[in-house]
Design an enzyme around this catalytic site. Structure first.
Site, PDB file in Angstrom:
ATOM      1  N   LYS A  24       0.846  -1.213   0.000  1.00  0.00           N
ATOM      2  CA  LYS A  24       0.000   0.000   0.000  1.00  0.00           C
ATOM      3  C   LYS A  24       0.869   1.246   0.000  1.00  0.00           C
ATOM      4  O   LYS A  24       2.029   1.221   0.451  1.00  0.00           O
ATOM      5  CB  LYS A  24      -0.965   0.026   1.197  1.00  0.00           C
ATOM      6  CG  LYS A  24      -0.300   0.153   2.588  1.00  0.00           C
ATOM      7  CD  LYS A  24      -0.201   1.565   3.101  1.00  0.00           C
ATOM      8  CE  LYS A  24       0.988   1.771   3.966  1.00  0.00           C
ATOM      9  NZ  LYS A  24       1.272   2.461   5.027  1.00  0.00           N
ATOM     10  N   ASP A  37      -2.858  -1.575  10.129  1.00  0.00           N
ATOM     11  CA  ASP A  37      -2.997  -1.560   8.665  1.00  0.00           C
ATOM     12  C   ASP A  37      -3.623  -2.841   8.113  1.00  0.00           C
ATOM     13  O   ASP A  37      -3.955  -2.904   6.933  1.00  0.00           O
ATOM     14  CB  ASP A  37      -1.619  -1.379   7.995  1.00  0.00           C
ATOM     15  CG  ASP A  37      -1.127   0.060   8.047  1.00  0.00           C
ATOM     16  OD1 ASP A  37      -1.946   0.949   8.362  1.00  0.00           O
ATOM     17  OD2 ASP A  37       0.067   0.283   7.777  1.00  0.00           O
TER      18      ASP A  37
END
Ligand code: ATP
Length: 284
Positions: free
Chosen positions: A10, A136
């Site tokens: 990401k 996350d």
């Protein structure tokens, strides 16, 4: 039976730190999206009731410290699974880079074991399990593009940004996420990036708007600790990237580029600075 899962990296298009909470975590606002640079996780059933991990990467833990191991243990314990699994991590995402490689491996392991063991766990439940492993991980369960609030675990799905090239460069330094968050003072942040304006730019599919609204409240802290991250940003801008930002707590710097013809110059120019450079597309 064998299951393969892709675990993409990401990037943070924006990251703001609002304040420190009483539980010690920072309240954040982040807009995250995935790029086409991924680890590949192979999961296969084994006869012994145990979790085994291997990887071609020599520099990650292969015991209970590995996030994929922790994910497997969590599912096994929570759903009382009396079966074993062999997990192989084919690492492509640089480690401790600000690209959530470990979190994405954990998320891919949760998704894969749900299939391998036929558990029928809902996505919502997988995200809750993920939150126990790291802030996350819930985002990495569903991927796409999302605004994350709270300590990063509360997700609001967004449309994907306009497609573009992403050039990633990781300088050869180690940045500790804990140290960066430990040093950030929310009242001393010079310029708070705006989640609202970044969200508008994405919804309007404005590439120029996305580049303009890139911002990371952790950058000042990491750049002070490691000036080479700032030099890398400057180099990427000079080489012609349309927008440049550090991802997460760093040290990876990414550049967004709309024109494919510009990519080789940026890629080759950065290879002079650091060995780890990647040119990929957004995962839309
Ligand atoms: P984030 O952006 O979520 O802070 P990161 O990209 O900075 O993550 P990771 O690559 O996830 O960092 O690695 C952070 C630490 O986690 C490393 O010190 C590494 O040894 C450990 N780790 C545990 N499991 C894994 C894994 N499966 N892959 C990579 N690192 C792992």
């Amino acid at each position: 039976m064998k299951i393969y899962e892709k675990a993409p990296a990401k990037i943070n298009l924006m990251l703001d730190v609002l304040h420190k909470r009483s539980d010690g975590y920072h309240e954040v606002e982040m807009i995250m999206t995935m790029v086409d640079l991924a680890d590949r996780i192979e999961m296969s059933e084994i006869k012994r009731d145990t979790i085994m991990i291997s990887s071609q990467a020599g520099y990650i833990p292969l015991d209970e410290k590995n996030l994929a191991f922790q994910a497997a243990k969590l599912v096994k314990d929570r759903y009382d699974v009396k079966k074993g699994v062999y997990i192989h991590l084919d690492k492509k995402i640089p480690v401790a880079a600000g690209l959530a490689g470990g979190s994405s491996d954990a998320a891919a392991t949760l998704r894969g074991l749900n299939k391998l063991w036929g558990l029928n766990i809902s996505d919502e439940e997988l995200r809750l399990l993920g939150a126990e492993l790291g802030s996350d991980v819930p985002f990495c369960i569903t991927g796409g593009t999302a605004l994350a609030t709270g300590r990063g675990e509360q997700l609001h799905q967004l449309p994907n940004p306009p497609q573009c090239w992403v050039v990633l460069a990781k300088p050869p330094i180690n940045v500790s996420t804990a140290e960066v968050y430990g040093r950030v003072r929310s009242d001393q942040i010079q310029r708070h990036p705006s989640a609202k304006r970044m969200e508008d730019a994405i919804r309007n599919q404005s590439f120029a708007g996305v580049c303009k609204e890139l911002g990371n409240a952790l950058e000042d802290v990491t750049l002070k600790l490691h000036p080479e991250v700032g030099q890398l940003k400057e180099a990427m801008m000079k080489l012609g990237a349309d927008g440049v930002l550090m991802s997460g707590s760093g040290p990876t710097v990414f550049g967004l580029v709309s024109k494919e013809s510009k990519v080789p110059r940026i890629y080759n120019g950065l290879r002079g600075f650091c060995k780890e450079v990647y040119a990929v597309r957004l995962l839309t």
